[in-house]
Design a protein around this motif. Structure first.
Motif: not given
Length: 485
Positions: A337-348, A355-369
């Motif tokens: 979710l974080i990787a798909r929502l670049p502008n969202v700063t608070i989720l659920n 910044a660290d959580e977002r980068e980790a999420a984006e890298r995990a997203f790449i490896r997932y797909y």
């Protein structure tokens, strides 16, 4: 049933008169033998009644059905800023307006679960400029009445319309007739030559009441209403163009879409539908908070459309059917979710996404797909690959000990290899060997021989409840079975 004034006096003011300023409490004390000894009089000062009620006036569930003496209300409620009249018996809007107009500083009014569903006449509604928030949950107010209220509450910033059984929104803003923009006649998205298939609701915009935009409203609560179509929700965006917070929890919305693009058909028509649905956000230019928890959304495309809301920073999307069918952990889902929502700063409702959580999420997203086919990859995948580059797969390092190892088993003059579960106890191993060796477990003695320490000789496995892995058994080691004499 009491009036508001009577309920107020009962709760905040003295309900009796006394000629004295003190109350006399006479008590008789007995000695140890049970005979009366002496009388003691206790004098308790009587508290003076309040001259004015507090700023927060709570009179919910008091069976109030009318206002009472207006002059007394003005005198006693001159400092009231918040009034809670939920779960009372109010039916006449004229009584409500008299209450509000005789509380000159009121800013918040809760009328939830009062019997106010009757028609509201334009002639009896005064213009109330000081009211900032009104709660109308469970009142089943008609849209015509809501229109009249909005017209006479020009400074209203927060509106609650939850649990009113609304299946559709029957008011819309006249700004849709702006000649500078051409809208589709069904879904009102900007041009795009939007076309609809036969399953789309053809109800015309002309059936909705036209009202001017209400630019002061910032917050709208619409929880628990059975609205399914996003086209209905878009009417709120046109009525309230400055809306910043929208709560749609427990509304069975099926998709963030202006048209139904779930069915295969004419490719040209599908392209037009997709272009229309990409504009699902256009009537919410100021929206910062959106709660869509417990909706009926089951497609990832809706998350991508939410990412297009220009100012959306706080999003709640719990309890979707989409998550029930997703084969991943809650942490992995958050990363997707974080990787798909670049502008969202608070989720659920969680903490701010750093910044660290977002980068980790984006890298995990790449490896997932990256292991999936091109057709399965969303557009966001290519955007993140352009940002982070193509990543190597993570090395799967397993630190868990082996569960089963192959050892040599020796009994008498015979030796053979066997798989042994090293998470079992010595006694468990004896039970397993009973059928194999035709030797009762209570007649066995087991010895462990480390293949690398044969010079030290075997070690007797004397403790029946000791786990096998605690002997540091590895593949190729030997267990010797001896029979007790």
């Amino acid at each position: 049933m009491p009036s508001l004034l009577e309920a107020l006096e009962r709760k905040y003011f003295s309900d009796y008169e006394s000629e004295h300023d003190e109350v006399k409490d006479v008590r008789t004390l007995n000695d140890e033998r049970g005979s009366r000894k002496r009388l003691i009089s206790i004098f308790i000062p009587r508290l003076s009644p309040l001259m004015c009620v507090p700023e927060l006036l709570v009179l919910n569930d008091c069976d109030i059905d009318r206002a009472g003496d207006f002059d007394s209300i003005r005198e006693k409620c001159q400092h009231v800023r918040e009034l809670d009249l939920a779960q009372n018996k109010l039916q006449d809007w004229q009584e409500v307006f008299q209450i509000v107009t005789h509380m000159p500083r009121i800013e918040f009014l809760n009328l939830s679960k009062n019997h106010l569903s009757g028609p509201l006449s334009t002639s009896c509604v005064p213009s109330i400029s000081n009211l900032r928030s009104i709660v109308l949950n469970g009142t089943y107010l008609s849209w015509e009445s809501i229109e009249i209220l909005l017209k006479n509450l020009p400074m209203l910033e927060e509106l609650h319309l939850s649990l009113n059984s609304y299946k559709e929104i029957l008011i819309d803003s006249t700004n849709i007739d702006n000649n500078d923009v051409k809208f589709c006649e069904n879904c009102h998205c900007e041009a795009y030559n939007c076309r609809h298939n036969a399953e789309v609701d053809k109800r015309s915009y002309d059936k909705c009441r036209k009202i001017p935009p209400h630019t002061a409203l910032k917050t709208l609560h619409f929880t628990g209403n059975p609205v399914e179509k996003w086209t209905e929700i878009c009417r709120f965006g046109r009525i309230f163009p400055c809306l910043e917070k929208l709560v749609l929890a427990k509304c069975p919305i099926k998709a963030i879409a202006l048209v139904d693009d779930s069915n295969e058909g004419d490719p040209t028509n599908n392209r037009h539908n997709q272009r229309a649905n990409d504009a699902s956000h256009e009537f919410f230019p100021s929206l910062q908070f959106l709660n869509l928890s417990s909706s009926s959304i089951d497609m990832w495309d809706n998350i991508d459309r939410l990412a297009r809301f220009p100012k959306l920073m706080n999003l709640r999307v719990k309890n979707w059917p989409l998550w029930e069918n997703l084969d991943c952990t809650e942490h992995e889902r958050r990363q997707l979710l974080i990787a798909r929502l670049p502008n969202v700063t608070i989720l659920n409702g969680g903490g701010v996404i750093g910044a660290d959580e977002r980068e980790a999420a984006e890298r995990a997203f790449i490896r997932y797909y990256m292991e999936r086919t091109e057709s399965e990859r969303p557009l966001r995948y290519n955007e993140l690959v352009a940002k982070h580059g193509r990543l190597d797969p993570l090395v799967n390092v397993n630190f868990k000990p082996e569960k089963r190892v192959k050892i040599f088993l020796t009994y008498r003059d015979q030796t053979e290899s066997r798989l042994v579960d090293i998470n079992r106890t010595v006694q468990d191993l004896k039970f397993k060997l009973e059928k194999l060796l035709r030797l009762p477990s209570n007649k066995m003695r087991l010895f462990y021989l480390d293949q690398h320490l044969k010079d030290l000789g075997p070690e007797e496995m004397r403790f029946p409840n000791k786990l096998l892995y605690s002997y540091n058994i590895h593949a190729g080691d030997e267990i010797i079975v001896d029979e007790k004499k």
